[in-house]
Design a protein around this motif. Structure first.
Motif, PDB file in Angstrom:
ATOM      1  N   HIS A  53      29.601  45.600 114.846  1.00 48.88           N
ATOM      2  CA  HIS A  53      29.823  45.599 113.407  1.00 48.88           C
ATOM      3  C   HIS A  53      29.533  47.002 112.889  1.00 48.88           C
ATOM      4  CE1 HIS A  53      30.142  41.267 113.325  1.00 48.88           C
ATOM      5  NE2 HIS A  53      29.033  41.185 114.029  1.00 48.88           N
ATOM      6  N   ASP A  54      30.406  47.508 112.049  1.00 43.09           N
ATOM      7  CA  ASP A  54      30.175  48.823 111.469  1.00 43.09           C
ATOM      8  C   ASP A  54      30.864  48.900 110.111  1.00 43.09           C
ATOM      9  OD1 ASP A  54      29.105  51.337 111.312  1.00 43.09           O
ATOM     10  OD2 ASP A  54      30.362  52.213 112.862  1.00 43.09           O
ATOM     11  N   VAL A  55      30.237  49.599 109.200  1.00 51.97           N
ATOM     12  CA  VAL A  55      30.763  49.818 107.855  1.00 51.97           C
ATOM     13  C   VAL A  55      30.803  51.325 107.643  1.00 51.97           C
ATOM     14  CG1 VAL A  55      30.363  49.432 105.393  1.00 51.97           C
ATOM     15  CG2 VAL A  55      29.780  47.653 107.045  1.00 51.97           C
ATOM     16  N   MET A  56      32.005  51.869 107.400  1.00 52.73           N
ATOM     17  CA  MET A  56      32.168  53.312 107.256  1.00 52.73           C
ATOM     18  C   MET A  56      32.817  53.626 105.906  1.00 52.73           C
ATOM     19  SD  MET A  56      33.505  54.009 111.132  1.00 52.73           S
ATOM     20  CE  MET A  56      34.629  52.628 111.015  1.00 52.73           C
ATOM     21  N   PRO A  57      32.000  53.972 104.895  1.00 46.51           N
ATOM     22  CA  PRO A  57      32.569  54.297 103.582  1.00 46.51           C
ATOM     23  C   PRO A  57      32.883  55.783 103.450  1.00 46.51           C
ATOM     24  CG  PRO A  57      30.193  54.127 103.413  1.00 46.51           C
ATOM     25  CD  PRO A  57      30.555  53.856 104.856  1.00 46.51           C
ATOM     26  N   TYR A  58      33.973  56.074 102.775  1.00 43.47           N
ATOM     27  CA  TYR A  58      34.368  57.447 102.471  1.00 43.47           C
ATOM     28  C   TYR A  58      34.770  57.489 101.003  1.00 43.47           C
ATOM     29  CZ  TYR A  58      34.691  57.666 107.514  1.00 43.47           C
ATOM     30  OH  TYR A  58      34.397  57.593 108.849  1.00 43.47           O
ATOM     31  N   ARG A  59      34.536  58.605 100.352  1.00 46.90           N
ATOM     32  CA  ARG A  59      34.885  58.704  98.941  1.00 46.90           C
ATOM     33  C   ARG A  59      35.605  60.011  98.673  1.00 46.90           C
ATOM     34  NH1 ARG A  59      31.642  56.874  93.694  1.00 46.90           N
ATOM     35  NH2 ARG A  59      33.196  57.527  92.196  1.00 46.90           N
ATOM     36  N   SER A  60      36.632  59.935  97.834  1.00 50.41           N
ATOM     37  CA  SER A  60      37.328  61.107  97.324  1.00 50.41           C
ATOM     38  C   SER A  60      37.562  60.860  95.843  1.00 50.41           C
ATOM     39  CB  SER A  60      38.656  61.317  98.055  1.00 50.41           C
ATOM     40  OG  SER A  60      39.337  62.424  97.510  1.00 50.41           O
ATOM     41  N   ARG A  61      36.846  61.587  95.033  1.00 50.36           N
ATOM     42  CA  ARG A  61      36.910  61.453  93.570  1.00 50.36           C
ATOM     43  C   ARG A  61      36.633  60.012  93.148  1.00 50.36           C
ATOM     44  NH1 ARG A  61      37.682  66.320  91.470  1.00 50.36           N
ATOM     45  NH2 ARG A  61      38.784  67.792  92.749  1.00 50.36           N
ATOM     46  N   ASP A  62      37.583  59.284  92.561  1.00 54.17           N
ATOM     47  CA  ASP A  62      37.292  57.926  92.100  1.00 54.17           C
ATOM     48  C   ASP A  62      37.812  56.845  93.055  1.00 54.17           C
ATOM     49  OD1 ASP A  62      39.990  58.124  91.584  1.00 54.17           O
ATOM     50  OD2 ASP A  62      39.882  57.162  89.624  1.00 54.17           O
ATOM     51  N   VAL A  63      38.098  57.217  94.317  1.00 46.62           N
ATOM     52  CA  VAL A  63      38.572  56.260  95.315  1.00 46.62           C
ATOM     53  C   VAL A  63      37.538  56.163  96.447  1.00 46.62           C
ATOM     54  CG1 VAL A  63      40.371  55.733  97.008  1.00 46.62           C
ATOM     55  CG2 VAL A  63      40.991  56.747  94.804  1.00 46.62           C
ATOM     56  N   VAL A  64      37.165  54.926  96.778  1.00 49.04           N
ATOM     57  CA  VAL A  64      36.281  54.676  97.917  1.00 49.04           C
ATOM     58  C   VAL A  64      37.080  53.870  98.934  1.00 49.04           C
ATOM     59  CG1 VAL A  64      34.206  53.495  98.726  1.00 49.04           C
ATOM     60  CG2 VAL A  64      34.163  54.734  96.559  1.00 49.04           C
ATOM     61  N   ILE A  65      37.116  54.369 100.164  1.00 47.28           N
ATOM     62  CA  ILE A  65      37.767  53.660 101.265  1.00 47.28           C
ATOM     63  C   ILE A  65      36.672  53.259 102.242  1.00 47.28           C
ATOM     64  CG2 ILE A  65      39.349  53.844 103.226  1.00 47.28           C
ATOM     65  CD1 ILE A  65      41.030  55.750 101.507  1.00 47.28           C
ATOM     66  N   VAL A  66      36.641  51.972 102.571  1.00 48.74           N
ATOM     67  CA  VAL A  66      35.632  51.459 103.495  1.00 48.74           C
ATOM     68  C   VAL A  66      36.355  50.843 104.683  1.00 48.74           C
ATOM     69  CG1 VAL A  66      33.638  49.954 103.779  1.00 48.74           C
ATOM     70  CG2 VAL A  66      34.126  50.951 101.533  1.00 48.74           C
ATOM     71  N   VAL A  67      36.113  51.401 105.870  1.00 48.78           N
ATOM     72  CA  VAL A  67      36.677  50.860 107.108  1.00 48.78           C
ATOM     73  C   VAL A  67      35.611  49.961 107.727  1.00 48.78           C
ATOM     74  CG1 VAL A  67      37.588  51.404 109.400  1.00 48.78           C
ATOM     75  CG2 VAL A  67      38.151  52.873 107.442  1.00 48.78           C
ATOM     76  N   ILE A  68      36.016  48.750 108.051  1.00 58.10           N
ATOM     77  CA  ILE A  68      35.111  47.752 108.605  1.00 58.10           C
ATOM     78  C   ILE A  68      35.518  47.456 110.041  1.00 58.10           C
ATOM     79  CG2 ILE A  68      34.229  45.383 108.375  1.00 58.10           C
ATOM     80  CD1 ILE A  68      33.590  47.078 105.921  1.00 58.10           C
ATOM     81  N   LYS A  69      34.557  47.566 110.962  1.00 62.23           N
ATOM     82  CA  LYS A  69      34.763  47.101 112.343  1.00 62.23           C
ATOM     83  C   LYS A  69      33.946  45.827 112.487  1.00 62.23           C
ATOM     84  CE  LYS A  69      33.331  50.712 114.615  1.00 62.23           C
ATOM     85  NZ  LYS A  69      33.076  51.734 115.644  1.00 62.23           N
ATOM     86  N   ASP A  70      34.606  44.756 112.901  1.00 64.18           N
ATOM     87  CA  ASP A  70      33.949  43.463 112.975  1.00 64.18           C
ATOM     88  C   ASP A  70      34.387  42.755 114.246  1.00 64.18           C
ATOM     89  OD1 ASP A  70      32.293  41.455 112.086  1.00 64.18           O
ATOM     90  OD2 ASP A  70      33.569  40.834 110.423  1.00 64.18           O
TER      91      ASP A  70
END
Length: 152
Positions: A45-62
């Motif tokens: 399980h892993d949670v990888m958040p990234y942010r660029s200005r007002d956008v947050v992208i979260v990649v989830i490994k499950d």
């Protein structure tokens, strides 16, 4: 043109840039499963958040039972945390485990320090924080110009 005449124009442009990072619409989410990204499909399980200005992208490994699909995806922003969740379709009896890699894209996120919590199915939430990039000196006051995922 006179230098003093350019000064008010520069102030207006600077103000417009400063407010460009402030979201004007409510946050919205887009969810997708990343089928072809096998390089991300470790059995953990892993949670990888990234942010660029007002956008947050979260990649989830499950890790799920093979054949299960995410349904009822949801998100909420509460205080300084983004809570992400999905339910899973029922598993076939004795189905082996398979990797599931998915992505939550949240737009119009307020400009504040945040952590990200994810729970899939009935499991406990995994929490990740975002921190400023080490050894990096941004050219603006925008703290979101460069962020890397970090564990909390």
């Amino acid at each position: 043109m006179n230098r003093f005449a350019l000064f008010p124009v520069a102030i207006v442009l600077a103000a417009a840039y400063a407010f460009a990072d402030s979201p004007t619409a409510p946050p919205k989410m887009t969810f997708r499963v990343l089928q072809g990204d096998t390089h991300l499909s470790a059995f953990e399980h892993d949670v990888m958040p990234y942010r660029s200005r007002d956008v947050v992208i979260v990649v989830i490994k499950d890790t799920v039972r093979c054949g299960q699909k995410p349904i009822n995806t949801s998100f909420a922003i509460k205080a300084s945390q983004i809570a992400l969740h999905f339910d899973l379709t029922p598993a076939a009896p004795a189905a082996p485990t398979c990797p599931l890699v998915s992505e939550f894209k949240i737009e119009n996120v307020p400009n504040q320090e945040l952590t990200v919590a994810f729970s899939g199915g009935h499991e406990a939430a995994i929490v990740a924080s975002m921190q400023q990039c080490p050894n990096y000196n941004p050219k603006t006051d925008d703290v979101w110009e460069c962020l890397v995922p970090g564990r909390k």
